[in-house]
Design an enzyme around this catalytic site. Structure first.
Site, PDB file in Angstrom:
ATOM      1  NE  ARG A 242      31.488 -62.722   4.999  1.00  0.00           N
ATOM      2  CZ  ARG A 242      32.744 -62.504   5.043  1.00  0.00           C
ATOM      3  NH1 ARG A 242      33.348 -61.648   4.757  1.00  0.00           N
ATOM      4  NH2 ARG A 242      33.127 -64.085   4.097  1.00  0.00           N
ATOM      5  CB  ILE A 244      23.320 -62.997   0.750  1.00  0.00           C
ATOM      6  CG1 ILE A 244      23.718 -62.321   0.033  1.00  0.00           C
ATOM      7  CG2 ILE A 244      21.971 -63.459   1.462  1.00  0.00           C
ATOM      8  CD1 ILE A 244      23.951 -63.634  -0.663  1.00  0.00           C
ATOM      9  CG  ASP A 286      31.405 -75.580  13.359  1.00  0.00           C
ATOM     10  OD1 ASP A 286      30.665 -75.371  12.025  1.00  0.00           O
ATOM     11  OD2 ASP A 286      32.836 -76.064  13.266  1.00  0.00           O
ATOM     12  CG  ASN A 313      22.536 -67.085   4.422  1.00  0.00           C
ATOM     13  OD1 ASN A 313      22.628 -66.516   3.301  1.00  0.00           O
ATOM     14  ND2 ASN A 313      23.310 -66.684   4.940  1.00  0.00           N
ATOM     15  N   GLY A 315      27.176 -70.645   4.510  1.00  0.00           N
ATOM     16  CA  GLY A 315      27.445 -71.898   2.922  1.00  0.00           C
ATOM     17  C   GLY A 315      29.284 -71.166   2.816  1.00  0.00           C
ATOM     18  CG  ASN A 372      31.268 -70.410 -12.175  1.00  0.00           C
ATOM     19  OD1 ASN A 372      31.938 -70.044 -13.556  1.00  0.00           O
ATOM     20  ND2 ASN A 372      31.114 -69.804 -11.324  1.00  0.00           N
ATOM     21  CE1 TYR A 378      28.979 -72.143  -2.815  1.00  0.00           C
ATOM     22  CE2 TYR A 378      27.976 -71.364  -4.881  1.00  0.00           C
ATOM     23  CZ  TYR A 378      28.247 -71.199  -3.720  1.00  0.00           C
ATOM     24  OH  TYR A 378      26.939 -69.923  -3.848  1.00  0.00           O
ATOM     25  CE  LYS A 382      24.960 -72.324  -1.676  1.00  0.00           C
ATOM     26  NZ  LYS A 382      23.974 -72.369  -0.553  1.00  0.00           N
ATOM     27  CB  THR A 412      28.368 -60.206  -0.928  1.00  0.00           C
ATOM     28  OG1 THR A 412      29.233 -61.319  -1.951  1.00  0.00           O
ATOM     29  CG2 THR A 412      26.743 -59.814  -0.970  1.00  0.00           C
TER      30      THR A 412
END
Length: 471
Positions: A242, A244, A286, A313, A315, A372, A378, A382, A412
């Site tokens: 699904r 991105i 997985d 991709n 994540g 953030n 996270y 990244k 998204t």
């Protein structure tokens, strides 16, 4: 998820209200819509500082489009008569350009700039015509990679282009205009075609204020079609069920690749649906499983003749402020978002599954650049992706490249769950005043995946509409 404000502000009534209240009115961005569409249409204005080495390549690239080419005629810039190109370039004086005339692209060769005084050429070119760029137009400067400059003065003048283009992007973004710098090294000018096409096309609609570095590499002699650049290539996309990931799989398939879609077994139905829609295959797995790297390696050895493209991709997020974050939130994020990529790549390299000139593309995030609140796990994962890409890019052989995209606010299911006020702020905190689409990220990944992007290695490209946070 749709952006209601964006829709209303572009309606006849809404446009009047937004204008009266002096509110930002994000334009409808022009995105890539058909495979055989010219990458640039309309009129393009070019020039360069004397002594530049990229203008011939620039003209050759633009000559492959349907755009009409003009050169700004001033005494301190390269004149149209001095441009050695098979492409027709017409001279035009700045004072002869009508205020209503619009250029779809401005391209400037700054490779001849060697001193800070030479930077005046940038002002000379852009100052008289910056207001003549069309809506959703493109601005590109080609310069010399600062780290490859031979003198401090030259490095300073070339690095100055980055600050200049970021400011120009912010000044023009409200019209959907994007601006980038493509840095090259001596002898690598011929490799700017792929990034130049990308930056000038509708594929880069949500990329602005960015730099791309191009280095010297061996060009492939294989037949190449810009409409189906990934023909006969085998690609693996993780997290493809699904959002991105789905957009990436569809875009790579559109460009000719045979795509293997991978996601967790829990998403098997959605995964198989995506794979079926693009004529690809599904691999429910997985990636944190102990034997996952070996299963992936064996799959591409058995079912295919190796692997040409891998897009990391997959994540997740597990947000909590650091003091309230349980240990398993940290462990899970690092394992899925970062460590799994290392393990999979290591297995593919060890088993020699990657084909010659393979492409590795990782998905980072603006959070990994700027940080953030509530995302220390996270952001660490990244940011780690960025460090991994930058380091591994220096070690790769056999024409293999690795690059990363760092998405900003993308529409998204994940961003749809963000509280309304925070979501609206996220959408507007960029020069284009709107959120991006999954397809915007996918287009950047397709660009990195192309055989024509051979000289593009170790880049971190922000797909964020020039987010106002981070660098």
């Amino acid at each position: 998820m749709s952006d209601l404000y964006h829709k209303v502000s572009n309606s006849p009534v809404g446009r009047s209200v937004v204008s009266a209240l002096n509110l930002p009115a994000p334009v409808i961005l022009e995105r890539h819509s058909r495979s055989n569409a010219p990458f640039l249409e309309g009129e393009a204005l070019i020039s360069g500082a004397p002594g530049g080495t990229a203008l011939e390549t620039i003209c050759g690239v633009l000559g492959a489009s349907t755009a009409s080419l003009f050169a700004l005629d001033t005494t301190s810039l390269i004149a149209a008569k001095d441009i050695k190109s098979k492409t027709k370039v017409s001279a035009i004086k700045a004072d002869a350009i009508d205020a209503k005339r619009r250029f779809k692209a401005l391209v400037f060769d700054a490779t001849g700039i060697t001193t800070t005084e030479d930077l005046k050429a940038v002002y000379t070119f852009f100052h008289p015509i910056i207001r003549n760029v069309a809506k959703c137009g493109r601005i590109v400067i080609v310069g010399i990679e600062p780290s490859a400059c031979t003198t401090p003065a030259m490095a300073a003048s070339q690095k100055a282009l980055e600050g200049f283009i970021r400011s120009v992007a912010k000044e023009t973004g409200k019209k959907g205009i994007t601006a980038q710098v493509i840095y090259t090294t001596k002898g690598a000018e011929s490799h700017i075609e792929s990034p130049l096409r990308f930056c000038l096309s509708a594929r880069s609609a949500y990329v602005s204020g960015q730099t791309l570095s191009v280095s010297k590499a061996t060009k492939s002699k294989a037949a190449f079609d810009w409409n189906t650049p990934l023909k006969d290539k085998v690609a693996l996309v993780t997290g493809a069920s699904r959002g991105i990931g789905e957009a990436i799989a569809k875009t790579l398939a559109r460009d000719g690749a045979q795509v293997v879609c991978l996601d967790v077994p829990q998403a098997k139905d959605a995964l198989e649906s995506v794979a079926a829609s693009i004529g690809g295959t599904a691999l429910a797995l997985d990636i944190t499983a102990t034997d996952a790297p070996q299963i992936i390696s064996a799959h591409f050895q058995k079912e295919f003749d190796g692997l040409d493209i891998i897009v990391h991709n997959a994540g997740i997020t597990r947000d909590k402020t650091l003091g309230r974050m349980p240990e398993h939130f940290w462990d899970l994020l690092i394992d899925i978002n970062l460590s799994s990529e290392e393990r999979i790549n290591d297995a593919l390299f060890a088993d020699e599954v990657f084909n010659k000139n393979a492409r590795i593309v990782c998905v980072s995030s603006i959070s990994g650049i700027a940080g953030n609140v509530g995302q220390s796990n996270y952001a660490a994962s990244k940011s780690g992706v960025i460090g991994y890409v930058e380091s591994l890019s220096k070690q790769l052989k056999g024409g293999v490249t690795i690059n990363a995209v760092a998405p900003g606010f993308i529409e998204t299911q994940m961003t749809a769950a963000i509280p309304f006020v925070i979501r609206e702020a996220g959408r507007r905190m960029n020069s284009l005043n709107q959120g991006g689409q999954p397809e915007d990220v996918a287009e950047a990944i397709a660009f990195f995946s192309s055989p024509a992007s051979q000289g593009v290695n170790g880049n971190i490209l922000r797909v964020c509409g020039q987010s106002l946070i981070g660098k």
